[in-house]
Scaffold this motif. Structure first.
Motif, mmCIF file in Angstrom:
data_model
loop_
_atom_site.group_PDB
_atom_site.id
_atom_site.type_symbol
_atom_site.label_atom_id
_atom_site.label_comp_id
_atom_site.label_asym_id
_atom_site.label_seq_id
_atom_site.Cartn_x
_atom_site.Cartn_y
_atom_site.Cartn_z
ATOM 1 N N GLU A 90 9.036 -14.969 -40.610
ATOM 2 C CA GLU A 90 7.675 -14.541 -40.919
ATOM 3 C C GLU A 90 6.641 -15.481 -40.300
ATOM 4 O O GLU A 90 5.580 -15.038 -39.845
ATOM 5 C CB GLU A 90 7.479 -14.454 -42.433
ATOM 6 C CG GLU A 90 8.215 -13.281 -43.072
ATOM 7 C CD GLU A 90 8.012 -13.229 -44.576
ATOM 8 O OE1 GLU A 90 7.469 -14.206 -45.144
ATOM 9 O OE2 GLU A 90 8.395 -12.216 -45.184
ATOM 10 N N MET A 91 6.947 -16.780 -40.306
ATOM 11 C CA MET A 91 6.038 -17.737 -39.697
ATOM 12 C C MET A 91 5.922 -17.492 -38.193
ATOM 13 O O MET A 91 4.826 -17.543 -37.621
ATOM 14 C CB MET A 91 6.527 -19.163 -39.962
ATOM 15 C CG MET A 91 6.458 -19.586 -41.413
ATOM 16 S SD MET A 91 4.771 -19.873 -41.987
ATOM 17 C CE MET A 91 4.439 -21.444 -41.244
ATOM 18 N N ILE A 144 2.528 -16.497 -36.154
ATOM 19 C CA ILE A 144 2.055 -17.193 -34.952
ATOM 20 C C ILE A 144 1.850 -16.200 -33.811
ATOM 21 O O ILE A 144 0.848 -16.254 -33.092
ATOM 22 C CB ILE A 144 3.058 -18.293 -34.549
ATOM 23 C CG1 ILE A 144 3.052 -19.411 -35.597
ATOM 24 C CG2 ILE A 144 2.709 -18.853 -33.173
ATOM 25 C CD1 ILE A 144 4.160 -20.410 -35.426
ATOM 26 N N ASP A 145 2.797 -15.284 -33.638
ATOM 27 C CA ASP A 145 2.670 -14.262 -32.594
ATOM 28 C C ASP A 145 1.429 -13.409 -32.810
ATOM 29 O O ASP A 145 0.718 -13.065 -31.855
ATOM 30 C CB ASP A 145 3.913 -13.376 -32.567
ATOM 31 C CG ASP A 145 5.132 -14.073 -31.981
ATOM 32 O OD1 ASP A 145 4.952 -15.135 -31.348
ATOM 33 O OD2 ASP A 145 6.250 -13.560 -32.165
ATOM 34 N N MET A 163 -7.890 -8.880 -33.215
ATOM 35 C CA MET A 163 -8.218 -8.905 -34.639
ATOM 36 C C MET A 163 -8.039 -7.545 -35.299
ATOM 37 O O MET A 163 -7.577 -7.447 -36.432
ATOM 38 C CB MET A 163 -9.657 -9.398 -34.842
ATOM 39 C CG MET A 163 -10.097 -9.430 -36.304
ATOM 40 S SD MET A 163 -9.066 -10.482 -37.365
ATOM 41 C CE MET A 163 -9.780 -12.074 -37.023
ATOM 42 N N ASP A 164 -8.381 -6.440 -34.595
ATOM 43 C CA ASP A 164 -8.220 -5.125 -35.204
ATOM 44 C C ASP A 164 -6.744 -4.802 -35.437
ATOM 45 O O ASP A 164 -6.376 -4.191 -36.447
ATOM 46 C CB ASP A 164 -8.890 -4.041 -34.364
ATOM 47 C CG ASP A 164 -8.318 -3.943 -32.960
ATOM 48 O OD1 ASP A 164 -7.869 -4.963 -32.425
ATOM 49 O OD2 ASP A 164 -8.322 -2.826 -32.402
ATOM 50 N N GLU A 165 -5.882 -5.244 -34.520
ATOM 51 C CA GLU A 165 -4.436 -5.026 -34.685
ATOM 52 C C GLU A 165 -3.904 -5.864 -35.840
ATOM 53 O O GLU A 165 -3.082 -5.390 -36.636
ATOM 54 C CB GLU A 165 -3.702 -5.392 -33.394
ATOM 55 C CG GLU A 165 -4.043 -4.492 -32.213
ATOM 56 C CD GLU A 165 -3.445 -4.994 -30.915
ATOM 57 O OE1 GLU A 165 -3.075 -4.151 -30.074
ATOM 58 O OE2 GLU A 165 -3.339 -6.226 -30.736
ATOM 59 N N ARG A 166 -4.379 -7.109 -35.937
ATOM 60 C CA ARG A 166 -3.947 -7.984 -37.029
ATOM 61 C C ARG A 166 -4.376 -7.421 -38.377
ATOM 62 O O ARG A 166 -3.614 -7.437 -39.349
ATOM 63 C CB ARG A 166 -4.531 -9.381 -36.851
ATOM 64 C CG ARG A 166 -3.904 -10.202 -35.722
ATOM 65 C CD ARG A 166 -4.622 -11.526 -35.553
ATOM 66 N NE ARG A 166 -4.644 -12.270 -36.805
ATOM 67 C CZ ARG A 166 -5.523 -13.234 -37.091
ATOM 68 N NH1 ARG A 166 -6.473 -13.544 -36.222
ATOM 69 N NH2 ARG A 166 -5.471 -13.870 -38.241
ATOM 70 N N LEU A 187 -3.961 -17.277 -45.664
ATOM 71 C CA LEU A 187 -2.749 -16.634 -46.164
ATOM 72 C C LEU A 187 -1.570 -16.975 -45.257
ATOM 73 O O LEU A 187 -1.630 -16.794 -44.050
ATOM 74 C CB LEU A 187 -2.949 -15.119 -46.216
ATOM 75 C CG LEU A 187 -1.733 -14.285 -46.633
ATOM 76 C CD1 LEU A 187 -1.371 -14.534 -48.086
ATOM 77 C CD2 LEU A 187 -2.001 -12.806 -46.410
ATOM 78 N N ILE A 188 -0.466 -17.447 -45.853
ATOM 79 C CA ILE A 188 0.749 -17.773 -45.102
ATOM 80 C C ILE A 188 1.746 -16.612 -45.184
ATOM 81 O O ILE A 188 2.194 -16.093 -44.174
ATOM 82 C CB ILE A 188 1.398 -19.067 -45.624
ATOM 83 C CG1 ILE A 188 0.397 -20.231 -45.569
ATOM 84 C CG2 ILE A 188 2.637 -19.399 -44.796
ATOM 85 C CD1 ILE A 188 -0.089 -20.562 -44.183
ATOM 86 N N TYR A 189 2.082 -16.192 -46.401
ATOM 87 C CA TYR A 189 2.982 -15.050 -46.571
ATOM 88 C C TYR A 189 2.919 -14.571 -48.022
ATOM 89 O O TYR A 189 2.330 -15.232 -48.888
ATOM 90 C CB TYR A 189 4.430 -15.397 -46.184
ATOM 91 C CG TYR A 189 5.039 -16.596 -46.887
ATOM 92 C CD1 TYR A 189 5.530 -16.521 -48.186
ATOM 93 C CD2 TYR A 189 5.166 -17.814 -46.225
ATOM 94 C CE1 TYR A 189 6.101 -17.612 -48.817
ATOM 95 C CE2 TYR A 189 5.737 -18.910 -46.841
ATOM 96 C CZ TYR A 189 6.205 -18.807 -48.138
ATOM 97 O OH TYR A 189 6.760 -19.910 -48.760
#
Length: 211
Positions: free
Chosen positions: A135-136, A140-141, A148-151, A68-70
């Protein structure tokens, strides 16, 4: 009806004369949930302006795995398809309807012409590029600095805002594909988030307890 929706979604950014031209020269299309709107390697002779619904923009690796990009929301366009149109190259992304979606397709030659002679269109396109660029950078950030849990929690929170609902009807496998990981990993982290009272899990349903 279509004209009213077009005016509602784009009237604040595009001038009235251009809205009329878009209505006359664009092609209105409807897509069902999960239908492919633009596919990878597809020659592009139009760009989409999203009227209703949501679209997810995906990239594919050499093994066919999607990333997924956006997301696109109503009132937006896909800048990656714009870039391909500018270069007269084939699509490098896949655009899939996240829900039932309606859009208007703008022919490439019109896009070029309006960019040269219509200030509101030119500003709209440049703002779209800036939004996607931001957004990109955020993506990246997230990959570089967030666990992973935060993402995953950020992903869920963003979807809740996008759908204007704290209840998401989504399968663990679908999330795993969007986040380019395994279903087992997603299920484990979702259970962790539930234990932290951030979400509540149901059958193919996730409730966000705070956004």
């Amino acid at each position: 009806m279509n004209y009213d929706i077009l005016l509602q979604k784009f009237g604040s950014t595009l001038d009235e004369n251009l809205i009329n031209e878009i209505f006359e020269k664009g092609i209105f299309k409807n897509f069902k949930k999960n239908e492919i709107i633009i596919d990878i390697n597809q020659p592009l002779n139009f760009i989409p302006l999203l009227l209703n619904g949501d679209i997810k923009i995906l990239r594919e690796d050499s093994e066919g795995n999607e990333l997924l990009i956006y997301f696109l929301e109503a009132g937006e366009t896909c800048t990656m398809s714009l870039t391909c149109c500018m270069d007269t190259s084939k699509s490098k992304i896949r655009a899939v309807a996240e829900k039932d979606t309606s859009l208007i397709m703008i022919p490439v030659d019109q896009m070029h012409q309006w960019f040269q002679n219509n200030e509101s269109w030119r500003n709209f396109i440049l703002r779209s590029y800036q939004t996607r660029f931001d957004e990109m950078l955020e993506a990246i950030d997230n990959i570089a600095f967030m666990k992973m849990d935060e993402r995953l929690y950020k992903y869920l929170s963003n979807k809740a805002v996008l759908n204007a609902s704290k209840t998401l009807l989504v399968k663990h496998q679908d999330i795993a594909e969007d986040m380019h990981t395994s279903r087992v990993v997603i299920s484990r982290i979702l259970k962790q988030l539930e234990n932290e009272n951030k979400i509540k899990l149901g059958r193919n349903k996730i409730e966000i307890l705070s956004v």
